[in-house]
Design an enzyme around this catalytic site. Structure first.
Site, PDB file in Angstrom:
ATOM      1  N   ALA A  63      16.891 -46.509  17.912  1.00 48.35           N
ATOM      2  CA  ALA A  63      16.522 -46.176  19.171  1.00 48.35           C
ATOM      3  C   ALA A  63      17.163 -47.014  20.350  1.00 48.35           C
ATOM      4  O   ALA A  63      17.895 -48.020  19.969  1.00 48.35           O
ATOM      5  CB  ALA A  63      14.916 -45.953  19.543  1.00 48.35           C
ATOM      6  N   CYS A  64      16.670 -46.760  21.474  1.00 47.50           N
ATOM      7  CA  CYS A  64      16.817 -47.339  22.994  1.00 47.50           C
ATOM      8  C   CYS A  64      18.163 -46.629  23.414  1.00 47.50           C
ATOM      9  O   CYS A  64      18.891 -45.920  22.877  1.00 47.50           O
ATOM     10  CB  CYS A  64      17.546 -48.766  22.867  1.00 47.50           C
ATOM     11  SG  CYS A  64      16.061 -50.055  22.350  1.00 47.50           S
TER      12      CYS A  64
END
Length: 361
Positions: free
Chosen positions: A32-33
């Site tokens: 993620a991110c």
């Protein structure tokens, strides 16, 4: 919106082709991110990003003045430098700089990339902990062009991290300046790859960036008004962020600009409760940052509190000789509005140690 049979057949073929590519690049862990770069009227440049992880990163904000003597904390050949510019940054564990903006409006974002492979130390060049990579860029450069000119020649090597919990701290790095220029730095199979240009306005995580661009190209042919991929996977978030960035209003209204970027990064955030065993970074979004590079304002939002607060860099004295300061964030009282006066003086900051990638094999 209704589709003709011929139009649906064309879309179906493209989606099937995309699905095959999608399967080929998601055999690696899902990460993620996300990061987006918005350019608006009147030389407005705004960067937004999310931070997702399975456990607290003990985030705080730090204000670093110019003139600090730095040590890259990567062994006997650690890089030493003096900060040329002051900056405000977000740290993990008060040891790893994950994000920040300097007084020239340069913004750096560090995002996880599990497929990163860094070259082992050659014993001739200085070394820099990955935990200090972003700060070195903020301390040293005013523009993306300056950063690319120096970093493409690899004047130092990166020392790898082991994060609390035992996870490898493998990352790639994006840089944007107040003109809207952008660059992304990745180490793929031990080789530095640099993508430089204003067109590189979205970044997520795995697969490597060139494959993300190829995936996004397929979805651009399908058309976001027909369908968009909706999972937490990086390739899906890349497509959604790209589409909605293109839909963002071209407005001169400061509030609408900031709200637009927040709305995009919220769309690609992972909800509280999202957990994937063995994948620490496919988890709930912990915090979001929006950096207004024209006005030098750094906005911060914890996902478990109802308010946004921000730092106006012009209200901080970041000149040589000033002390470093820290703003407690995680576990601190709820904050809202401009908070530069709440930073507290500090006497020491040490980067998380980095080690020879060759020693990890």
């Amino acid at each position: 919106m209704f589709l003709t049979l011929s139009r649906w057949n064309r879309v179906s073929k493209k989606v099937c082709c995309l699905f095959g590519i999608f399967l080929s690049v998601t055999a690696t862990p899902v990460i993620a991110c996300s990061r987006v770069l918005y350019r608006g009227p009147d030389n407005t440049v705004v960067v937004g990003r999310t931070m997702d992880w399975e456990q607290s990163l003990e985030v705080n904000l730090w204000a670093f003045p110019a003139g600090l003597e730095r040590d890259g904390n990567a062994g006997s050949r650690s890089l030493k430098w003096t900060s040329k510019y002051g900056s405000v940054v977000a740290t993990c564990y008060d040891k790893l700089v994950a994000d920040g903006m300097n007084e020239k409006g340069l913004v750096v974002n560090v995002l996880y990339l599990s497929s990163s492979v860094y070259p082992q130390f050659d014993g001739t060049r200085p070394a820099l902990s990955i935990g200090a990579w972003a700060q070195y860029v903020l301390d040293t450069f005013a523009t993306v062009d300056e950063a690319v000119t120096v970093l493409k020649d690899e004047p130092f090597q990166l020392g790898v991290l082991i994060m609390p919990g035992g996870h490898a701290g493998t990352v790639h790095l994006s840089v944007a300046d107040a003109t809207g220029d952008s660059a992304i730095f990745e180490y793929i199979d031990g080789t530095l790859v640099v993508h430089h240009g204003k067109q590189y306005s979205v970044m997520t995580n795995d697969p490597p960036y060139d494959q993300q661009l190829a995936l996004n190209g397929y979805w651009q042919e399908v058309g976001g008004s027909i369908m968009l991929p909706g999972t937490e996977r990086p390739a899906d978030r890349f497509v959604r962020a790209s589409y909605y960035l293109g839909e963002a209003p071209q407005t001169s209204d400061e509030r609408e600009q900031i709200a637009s970027v927040f709305s995009i990064i919220r769309n690609v955030s992972a909800p509280i409760g999202a957990v994937h065993a063995g994948q620490p970074n496919v988890a709930a979004t912990l915090w979001r940052i929006v950096a207004d590079q024209k006005r030098r304002t750094y906005y911060f939002e914890l996902t478990d509190t109802p308010n946004i607060f921000w730092v106006d860099l012009s209200k901080l004295d970041l000149s040589v000789g000033q002390p470093m300061r820290m703003l407690p964030v995680e576990g601190a009282p709820v904050m809202a509005g401009e908070v530069s006066s709440r930073f507290e003086k500090q006497t020491d900051f040490q980067f998380m140690p980095g080690s020879d990638p060759g020693a990890q094999k």
